[in-house]
Design a protein around this motif. Sequence first.
Motif, PDB file in Angstrom:
ATOM      1  N   VAL A 130      28.272  39.179  32.668  1.00  0.00           N
ATOM      2  CA  VAL A 130      29.083  38.481  31.661  1.00  0.00           C
ATOM      3  C   VAL A 130      30.331  39.300  31.335  1.00  0.00           C
ATOM      4  N   ALA A 131      30.180  40.603  31.172  1.00  0.00           N
ATOM      5  CA  ALA A 131      31.320  41.464  30.887  1.00  0.00           C
ATOM      6  C   ALA A 131      32.328  41.441  32.038  1.00  0.00           C
ATOM      7  N   GLN A 132      31.825  41.433  33.256  1.00  0.00           N
ATOM      8  CA  GLN A 132      32.710  41.410  34.424  1.00  0.00           C
ATOM      9  C   GLN A 132      33.486  40.094  34.484  1.00  0.00           C
ATOM     10  N   VAL A 133      32.826  38.986  34.185  1.00  0.00           N
ATOM     11  CA  VAL A 133      33.502  37.679  34.182  1.00  0.00           C
ATOM     12  C   VAL A 133      34.593  37.660  33.117  1.00  0.00           C
ATOM     13  N   LEU A 134      34.318  38.196  31.939  1.00  0.00           N
ATOM     14  CA  LEU A 134      35.320  38.230  30.872  1.00  0.00           C
ATOM     15  C   LEU A 134      36.526  39.081  31.266  1.00  0.00           C
ATOM     16  N   VAL A 135      36.280  40.206  31.886  1.00  0.00           N
ATOM     17  CA  VAL A 135      37.383  41.059  32.329  1.00  0.00           C
ATOM     18  C   VAL A 135      38.208  40.353  33.398  1.00  0.00           C
ATOM     19  N   MET A 136      37.591  39.697  34.334  1.00  0.00           N
ATOM     20  CA  MET A 136      38.322  38.988  35.397  1.00  0.00           C
ATOM     21  C   MET A 136      39.156  37.845  34.832  1.00  0.00           C
ATOM     22  N   MET A 137      38.619  37.113  33.859  1.00  0.00           N
ATOM     23  CA  MET A 137      39.389  36.024  33.241  1.00  0.00           C
ATOM     24  C   MET A 137      40.608  36.581  32.514  1.00  0.00           C
ATOM     25  N   THR A 138      40.455  37.705  31.855  1.00  0.00           N
ATOM     26  CA  THR A 138      41.581  38.342  31.172  1.00  0.00           C
ATOM     27  C   THR A 138      42.644  38.801  32.168  1.00  0.00           C
ATOM     28  N   VAL A 139      42.214  39.396  33.260  1.00  0.00           N
ATOM     29  CA  VAL A 139      43.158  39.859  34.284  1.00  0.00           C
ATOM     30  C   VAL A 139      43.907  38.681  34.896  1.00  0.00           C
ATOM     31  N   LEU A 140      43.218  37.592  35.172  1.00  0.00           N
ATOM     32  CA  LEU A 140      43.885  36.405  35.734  1.00  0.00           C
ATOM     33  C   LEU A 140      44.890  35.821  34.753  1.00  0.00           C
ATOM     34  N   ALA A 141      44.537  35.771  33.477  1.00  0.00           N
ATOM     35  CA  ALA A 141      45.465  35.253  32.474  1.00  0.00           C
ATOM     36  C   ALA A 141      46.704  36.140  32.374  1.00  0.00           C
ATOM     37  N   LEU A 142      46.514  37.441  32.383  1.00  0.00           N
ATOM     38  CA  LEU A 142      47.654  38.350  32.298  1.00  0.00           C
ATOM     39  C   LEU A 142      48.526  38.307  33.547  1.00  0.00           C
ATOM     40  N   SER A 143      47.940  38.087  34.701  1.00  0.00           N
ATOM     41  CA  SER A 143      48.755  38.000  35.916  1.00  0.00           C
ATOM     42  C   SER A 143      49.663  36.776  35.863  1.00  0.00           C
ATOM     43  N   GLY A 144      49.176  35.672  35.312  1.00  0.00           N
ATOM     44  CA  GLY A 144      50.027  34.491  35.146  1.00  0.00           C
ATOM     45  C   GLY A 144      51.188  34.759  34.206  1.00  0.00           C
ATOM     46  N   VAL A 145      50.922  35.493  33.139  1.00  0.00           N
ATOM     47  CA  VAL A 145      51.971  35.846  32.190  1.00  0.00           C
ATOM     48  C   VAL A 145      53.009  36.755  32.852  1.00  0.00           C
ATOM     49  N   LEU A 146      52.563  37.709  33.644  1.00  0.00           N
ATOM     50  CA  LEU A 146      53.496  38.615  34.318  1.00  0.00           C
ATOM     51  C   LEU A 146      54.373  37.885  35.331  1.00  0.00           C
ATOM     52  N   ILE A 147      53.788  36.942  36.040  1.00  0.00           N
ATOM     53  CA  ILE A 147      54.572  36.157  37.009  1.00  0.00           C
ATOM     54  C   ILE A 147      55.636  35.344  36.282  1.00  0.00           C
ATOM     55  N   ALA A 148      55.255  34.696  35.182  1.00  0.00           N
ATOM     56  CA  ALA A 148      56.221  33.914  34.404  1.00  0.00           C
ATOM     57  C   ALA A 148      57.310  34.815  33.824  1.00  0.00           C
ATOM     58  N   ALA A 149      56.942  35.978  33.332  1.00  0.00           N
ATOM     59  CA  ALA A 149      57.928  36.906  32.773  1.00  0.00           C
ATOM     60  C   ALA A 149      58.925  37.353  33.843  1.00  0.00           C
ATOM     61  N   HIS A 150      58.457  37.589  35.052  1.00  0.00           N
ATOM     62  CA  HIS A 150      59.355  37.974  36.136  1.00  0.00           C
ATOM     63  C   HIS A 150      60.327  36.837  36.463  1.00  0.00           C
ATOM     64  N   ARG A 151      59.822  35.612  36.515  1.00  0.00           N
ATOM     65  CA  ARG A 151      60.672  34.459  36.812  1.00  0.00           C
ATOM     66  C   ARG A 151      61.741  34.279  35.718  1.00  0.00           C
ATOM     67  N   TYR A 152      61.348  34.403  34.442  1.00  0.00           N
ATOM     68  CA  TYR A 152      62.305  34.243  33.352  1.00  0.00           C
ATOM     69  C   TYR A 152      63.321  35.376  33.323  1.00  0.00           C
ATOM     70  N   ALA A 153      62.912  36.572  33.675  1.00  0.00           N
ATOM     71  CA  ALA A 153      63.850  37.687  33.738  1.00  0.00           C
ATOM     72  C   ALA A 153      64.890  37.456  34.832  1.00  0.00           C
ATOM     73  N   ARG A 154      64.463  36.921  35.975  1.00  0.00           N
ATOM     74  CA  ARG A 154      65.394  36.627  37.064  1.00  0.00           C
ATOM     75  C   ARG A 154      66.371  35.519  36.651  1.00  0.00           C
ATOM     76  N   GLN A 155      65.864  34.472  35.975  1.00  0.00           N
ATOM     77  CA  GLN A 155      66.744  33.401  35.500  1.00  0.00           C
ATOM     78  C   GLN A 155      67.753  33.943  34.494  1.00  0.00           C
ATOM     79  N   SER A 156      67.294  34.801  33.606  1.00  0.00           N
ATOM     80  CA  SER A 156      68.181  35.390  32.613  1.00  0.00           C
ATOM     81  C   SER A 156      69.269  36.223  33.277  1.00  0.00           C
ATOM     82  N   ALA A 157      68.911  36.968  34.302  1.00  0.00           N
ATOM     83  CA  ALA A 157      69.903  37.780  35.021  1.00  0.00           C
ATOM     84  C   ALA A 157      70.946  36.883  35.691  1.00  0.00           C
TER      85      ALA A 157
END
Length: 117
Positions: free
Chosen positions: A17-44
């Motif tokens: 259960v702990a491993q599943v929770l950690v993996m879900m958190t990592v997947l959610a954060l990776s989506g946020v990082l991808i979006a942040a990179h895209r928005y930073a490129r658009q801003s540039a």
Amino acid sequence: MKQVTSCRGVSLVELLVAQVLVMMTVLALSGVLIAAHRYARQSANWLHAITLMVDAQETIRAGHVLDPLPAEETHKREVSITPDPTEARLRRVEVNISWNDGRPHSWSIVGFMPSVE
């Protein structure tokens, strides 16, 4: 024989259960990082477009000739200078910036400057 009265440690189910929770958190954060990179490129890209526009208007306002953009430039700049039909002392300066980063973008700004005599 000694009897065990307390169990210390983690069961296999709790570990899974702990491993599943950690993996879900990592997947959610990776989506946020991808979006942040895209928005930073658009801003540039938008910042570069604004810089090109301001540079064009200030160069024209100073009475200098506008240099063409380098061939490797990702943005394209078009400048049109026409006399203002309502006020003879003014000229209309329109700067168009366009670029393609997977989607075409275009932005224009119009300003009025004193005519050069």
